[in-house]
Design a protein around this motif. Structure first.
Motif, mmCIF file in Angstrom:
data_model
loop_
_atom_site.group_PDB
_atom_site.id
_atom_site.type_symbol
_atom_site.label_atom_id
_atom_site.label_comp_id
_atom_site.label_asym_id
_atom_site.label_seq_id
_atom_site.Cartn_x
_atom_site.Cartn_y
_atom_site.Cartn_z
ATOM 1 N N THR A 180 0.804 -1.225 0.000
ATOM 2 C CA THR A 180 0.000 0.000 0.000
ATOM 3 C C THR A 180 0.834 1.271 0.000
ATOM 4 O OG1 THR A 180 -0.110 0.016 2.424
ATOM 5 C CG2 THR A 180 -1.843 -1.192 1.249
ATOM 6 N N ARG A 181 2.163 1.118 -0.087
ATOM 7 C CA ARG A 181 3.034 2.293 -0.102
ATOM 8 C C ARG A 181 3.170 2.823 -1.531
ATOM 9 N NH1 ARG A 181 8.498 1.152 2.799
ATOM 10 N NH2 ARG A 181 8.234 3.192 3.757
ATOM 11 N N PRO A 182 3.742 4.032 -1.701
ATOM 12 C CA PRO A 182 3.997 4.552 -3.052
ATOM 13 C C PRO A 182 4.820 3.565 -3.871
ATOM 14 C CG PRO A 182 4.262 6.294 -1.447
ATOM 15 C CD PRO A 182 4.054 5.036 -0.661
ATOM 16 N N LEU A 183 4.634 3.575 -5.181
ATOM 17 C CA LEU A 183 5.210 2.558 -6.051
ATOM 18 C C LEU A 183 6.725 2.456 -5.950
ATOM 19 C CD1 LEU A 183 2.998 3.140 -9.230
ATOM 20 C CD2 LEU A 183 2.703 1.427 -7.430
ATOM 21 N N ALA A 184 7.392 3.571 -5.718
ATOM 22 C CA ALA A 184 8.855 3.568 -5.686
ATOM 23 C C ALA A 184 9.426 3.034 -4.376
ATOM 24 C CB ALA A 184 9.383 4.977 -5.933
ATOM 25 N N MET A 185 8.578 2.677 -3.429
ATOM 26 C CA MET A 185 9.055 2.329 -2.089
ATOM 27 C C MET A 185 8.880 0.853 -1.730
ATOM 28 S SD MET A 185 7.610 5.693 -0.061
ATOM 29 C CE MET A 185 8.345 5.245 1.511
ATOM 30 N N ASN A 186 8.554 0.010 -2.702
ATOM 31 C CA ASN A 186 8.183 -1.364 -2.378
ATOM 32 C C ASN A 186 9.233 -2.433 -2.670
ATOM 33 O OD1 ASN A 186 5.538 -0.720 -1.434
ATOM 34 N ND2 ASN A 186 4.889 -0.452 -3.542
ATOM 35 N N PHE B 47 2.780 -9.917 -6.016
ATOM 36 C CA PHE B 47 2.507 -8.672 -5.304
ATOM 37 C C PHE B 47 1.621 -7.749 -6.143
ATOM 38 C CE2 PHE B 47 6.564 -10.346 -3.936
ATOM 39 C CZ PHE B 47 6.445 -10.329 -2.561
ATOM 40 N N TYR B 48 0.664 -7.128 -5.482
ATOM 41 C CA TYR B 48 -0.155 -6.084 -6.091
ATOM 42 C C TYR B 48 0.212 -4.772 -5.397
ATOM 43 C CZ TYR B 48 -3.018 -10.020 -7.686
ATOM 44 O OH TYR B 48 -3.453 -11.182 -8.262
ATOM 45 N N GLU B 49 0.433 -3.734 -6.153
ATOM 46 C CA GLU B 49 0.823 -2.440 -5.590
ATOM 47 C C GLU B 49 -0.282 -1.410 -5.838
ATOM 48 O OE1 GLU B 49 5.200 -1.417 -6.040
ATOM 49 O OE2 GLU B 49 4.972 -2.921 -7.619
ATOM 50 N N ILE B 50 -0.917 -0.969 -4.762
ATOM 51 C CA ILE B 50 -1.944 0.066 -4.848
ATOM 52 C C ILE B 50 -1.653 1.095 -3.762
ATOM 53 C CG2 ILE B 50 -4.399 0.629 -4.750
ATOM 54 C CD1 ILE B 50 -5.039 -2.167 -5.652
ATOM 55 N N LEU C 28 -2.098 3.780 -1.180
ATOM 56 C CA LEU C 28 -3.269 4.349 -0.510
ATOM 57 C C LEU C 28 -2.995 5.745 0.021
ATOM 58 C CD1 LEU C 28 -4.616 1.254 1.459
ATOM 59 C CD2 LEU C 28 -4.984 1.921 -0.926
ATOM 60 N N CYS C 29 -1.735 6.148 0.016
ATOM 61 C CA CYS C 29 -1.343 7.479 0.469
ATOM 62 C C CYS C 29 -0.449 8.108 -0.590
ATOM 63 C CB CYS C 29 -0.602 7.401 1.807
ATOM 64 S SG CYS C 29 -1.583 6.705 3.153
ATOM 65 N N GLU C 30 -0.970 9.101 -1.272
ATOM 66 C CA GLU C 30 -0.181 9.780 -2.300
ATOM 67 C C GLU C 30 -0.003 11.245 -1.902
ATOM 68 O OE1 GLU C 30 -0.675 8.574 -6.334
ATOM 69 O OE2 GLU C 30 -2.081 6.994 -5.770
ATOM 70 N N ILE C 31 1.149 11.767 -2.259
ATOM 71 C CA ILE C 31 1.564 13.072 -1.740
ATOM 72 C C ILE C 31 1.401 14.170 -2.791
ATOM 73 C CG2 ILE C 31 3.493 14.386 -0.791
ATOM 74 C CD1 ILE C 31 2.360 12.143 1.035
ATOM 75 N N SER D 282 -3.919 -12.635 0.077
ATOM 76 C CA SER D 282 -3.774 -13.365 1.335
ATOM 77 C C SER D 282 -3.238 -12.464 2.438
ATOM 78 C CB SER D 282 -2.846 -14.567 1.159
ATOM 79 O OG SER D 282 -1.571 -14.158 0.686
ATOM 80 N N ALA D 283 -2.601 -11.331 2.056
ATOM 81 C CA ALA D 283 -2.034 -10.424 3.055
ATOM 82 C C ALA D 283 -1.986 -9.005 2.511
ATOM 83 C CB ALA D 283 -0.634 -10.876 3.452
ATOM 84 N N VAL D 284 -1.991 -8.035 3.430
ATOM 85 C CA VAL D 284 -1.884 -6.617 3.064
ATOM 86 C C VAL D 284 -0.864 -5.978 4.006
ATOM 87 C CG1 VAL D 284 -3.124 -4.465 2.604
ATOM 88 C CG2 VAL D 284 -4.340 -6.647 2.474
ATOM 89 N N TYR D 285 -0.088 -5.061 3.453
ATOM 90 C CA TYR D 285 1.051 -4.470 4.165
ATOM 91 C C TYR D 285 0.840 -2.971 4.332
ATOM 92 C CZ TYR D 285 6.049 -3.133 4.598
ATOM 93 O OH TYR D 285 7.253 -2.625 4.990
ATOM 94 N N PHE D 286 0.934 -2.464 5.575
ATOM 95 C CA PHE D 286 0.650 -1.065 5.873
ATOM 96 C C PHE D 286 1.835 -0.380 6.535
ATOM 97 C CE2 PHE D 286 -3.314 -3.432 6.112
ATOM 98 C CZ PHE D 286 -4.123 -2.725 5.235
ATOM 99 N N ALA D 287 2.065 0.867 6.140
ATOM 100 C CA ALA D 287 3.172 1.644 6.706
ATOM 101 C C ALA D 287 2.692 2.829 7.529
ATOM 102 C CB ALA D 287 4.095 2.129 5.597
ATOM 103 N N SER D 288 1.380 3.036 7.624
ATOM 104 C CA SER D 288 0.872 4.184 8.387
ATOM 105 C C SER D 288 -0.573 3.931 8.806
ATOM 106 C CB SER D 288 0.935 5.460 7.550
ATOM 107 O OG SER D 288 0.012 5.382 6.472
ATOM 108 N N PRO D 289 -1.013 4.555 9.896
ATOM 109 C CA PRO D 289 -2.417 4.449 10.289
ATOM 110 C C PRO D 289 -3.365 4.974 9.212
ATOM 111 C CG PRO D 289 -1.112 5.244 12.128
ATOM 112 C CD PRO D 289 -0.208 5.261 10.918
#
Length: 217
Positions: free
Chosen positions: A2-8, A23-26, A28-31, A167-174
């Motif tokens: 769920t992080r920006p594309l360049a950070m995965n 892996f699927y990259e979407i 959820l927080c864009e700046i 099967s899983a989702v990865y989060f870097a922020s609330p």
């Protein structure tokens, strides 16, 4: 992811080591960076310390530092520190843990004398740093970027959840978790493993009634 594309990329390597293959990259927080006014430039250059709790404002803030100025810089997280260094500046303090309260507490122990601090943040950030440090220090918190959840990302996430292949989702922020949950709540909730970077994100997931696995980086 769920992080920006360049950070995965690095995280994908670690997840592959745990047996994940696709892996699927979407994001959820864009700046969206906001203009830095002349008044804000003066405040940045007048501060003895710059506090960065995110990589997002680093480049734009350091770009307006006047020639010859070398502010002291404190960061949360090694990645943010690396970005500071890539802009040609040194890091004076790295928080040993990635929460604002722990950041402030550790910094105060190392630098107890009152000083001036400039803290760039998003529109989602609270006033914790200003409140915790404002008694003994001159703290300027300024919203310099917006953290947004684009409608097209909502649509992508909705479709991905409907496919039922996760099967899983990865989060870097609330905030990423809350945005995911706003979509997840509207779908057939298939069981998923939720990974979190840091105790703050893990707590946000737990507080919503879900279990979270702390991802060690």
């Amino acid at each position: 992811m769920t992080r920006p594309l360049a950070m995965n990329a690095e995280d994908q390597v670690r997840f592959r080591a745990q047996g994940y293959e696709r892996f699927y990259e979407i994001p959820l927080c864009e700046i969206k960076q906001l203009p830095i006014t002349e008044a804000i430039k003066r405040k940045i250059n007048a501060a003895e310390w710059l506090f960065f709790t995110s990589q997002a404002p680093v480049a734009s803030v350091l770009a307006v530092i006047e020639k010859g100025q070398r502010p002291l810089i404190a960061v949360i997280g090694k990645k943010t520190g690396e970005m500071v260094r890539s802009c040609g500046f040194e890091v004076a303090f790295v928080s040993p843990q990635e929460t604002k309260r722990q950041f402030v507490s550790a910094w105060q122990k190392n630098f107890p004398t009152g000083t001036s601090i400039f803290y760039p943040k998003s529109q989602l950030a609270d006033d914790a740093i200003e409140q915790l440090l404002g008694i003994e220090n001159d703290v300027t918190g300024s919203v310099l970027y917006h953290n947004v959840f684009l409608e097209e990302r909502k649509a992508e996430l909705t479709e991905l959840l409907k496919m039922g292949k996760l099967s899983a989702v990865y989060f870097a922020s609330p905030s990423a978790w809350k945005r995911f949950l706003s979509v997840y709540d509207q779908t057939e909730k298939k069981p998923l493993v939720f990974y979190a970077i840091g105790d703050t994100t893990k707590k946000a997931i737990n507080d919503s009634g879900y279990e979270a696995v702390l991802f060690q980086r």
